[in-house]
Design a protein around this motif. Structure first.
Motif, mmCIF file in Angstrom:
data_model
loop_
_atom_site.group_PDB
_atom_site.id
_atom_site.type_symbol
_atom_site.label_atom_id
_atom_site.label_comp_id
_atom_site.label_asym_id
_atom_site.label_seq_id
_atom_site.Cartn_x
_atom_site.Cartn_y
_atom_site.Cartn_z
ATOM 1 N N LYS A 186 28.939 5.022 -30.481
ATOM 2 C CA LYS A 186 28.014 5.465 -29.428
ATOM 3 C C LYS A 186 27.572 6.908 -29.630
ATOM 4 O O LYS A 186 26.507 7.296 -29.160
ATOM 5 N N TYR A 203 41.982 10.853 -27.922
ATOM 6 C CA TYR A 203 41.828 9.703 -28.810
ATOM 7 C C TYR A 203 40.509 9.017 -28.512
ATOM 8 O O TYR A 203 40.160 8.781 -27.356
ATOM 9 N N LYS A 204 39.758 8.713 -29.555
ATOM 10 C CA LYS A 204 38.491 8.001 -29.397
ATOM 11 C C LYS A 204 38.594 6.649 -30.075
ATOM 12 O O LYS A 204 39.162 6.516 -31.155
ATOM 13 N N THR A 205 38.001 5.670 -29.448
ATOM 14 C CA THR A 205 37.949 4.335 -30.033
ATOM 15 C C THR A 205 36.811 4.275 -31.050
ATOM 16 O O THR A 205 35.959 5.165 -31.102
ATOM 17 N N HIS A 206 36.779 3.208 -31.810
ATOM 18 C CA HIS A 206 35.700 3.011 -32.766
ATOM 19 C C HIS A 206 34.363 2.944 -32.034
ATOM 20 O O HIS A 206 33.354 3.508 -32.482
ATOM 21 N N LEU A 207 34.355 2.289 -30.887
ATOM 22 C CA LEU A 207 33.120 2.167 -30.108
ATOM 23 C C LEU A 207 32.611 3.534 -29.654
ATOM 24 O O LEU A 207 31.404 3.789 -29.658
ATOM 25 N N ALA A 208 33.509 4.439 -29.296
ATOM 26 C CA ALA A 208 33.091 5.778 -28.874
ATOM 27 C C ALA A 208 32.415 6.517 -30.021
ATOM 28 O O ALA A 208 31.403 7.205 -29.815
ATOM 29 N N TYR A 209 32.946 6.385 -31.234
ATOM 30 C CA TYR A 209 32.308 7.029 -32.381
ATOM 31 C C TYR A 209 30.940 6.410 -32.675
ATOM 32 O O TYR A 209 29.998 7.116 -33.029
#
Length: 113
Positions: free
Chosen positions: A88, A80-86
């Protein structure tokens, strides 16, 4: 209340029908599938049906193939990726700092009015 009669409520001839009453069954093929965990599944298909290359293993849920030596690899699950990870992934730290400075500049300008 007394119990004991196991066939109470049934009548003669109400049991399961045999082939003679239902007609003949369709010809079947039993195809064997193997998953990467070593499980063997053998579903049956109508002889004129299209046989799939893969089948979901009923024991572990992994895909199963018809080749015992090379079963399909388990699917790779992405964490699972957070919005912030996408964000970045798309922007560098320098881009992020520039966008932040631009937004802060607009905010400061609107407060001075």
């Amino acid at each position: 209340m007394s119990g004991g009669n196991a066939i109470r409520g049934t009548r003669v001839g109400a049991g399961p029908m045999g082939e003679s009453e239902r007609g003949e069954t369709a010809p079947r093929l039993r195809i064997t599938y193997f998953c990467s965990n070593g499980h063997v599944t053998t579903p049956s298909f109508a002889s004129d049906a299209e046989i799939p290359d893969s089948w979901d293993c009923p024991r572990c849920g992994l895909p199963a193939g018809r080749d015992n030596e090379n079963p399909p690899a388990p699917p790779r699950t992405e964490p699972y990726k957070t919005h912030l990870a996408y964000v970045k992934e798309r922007r560098s730290d320098a881009d992020g700092a520039a966008i932040l400075e631009e937004a802060l500049g607009r905010l400061r300008a609107s407060r001075e009015l």
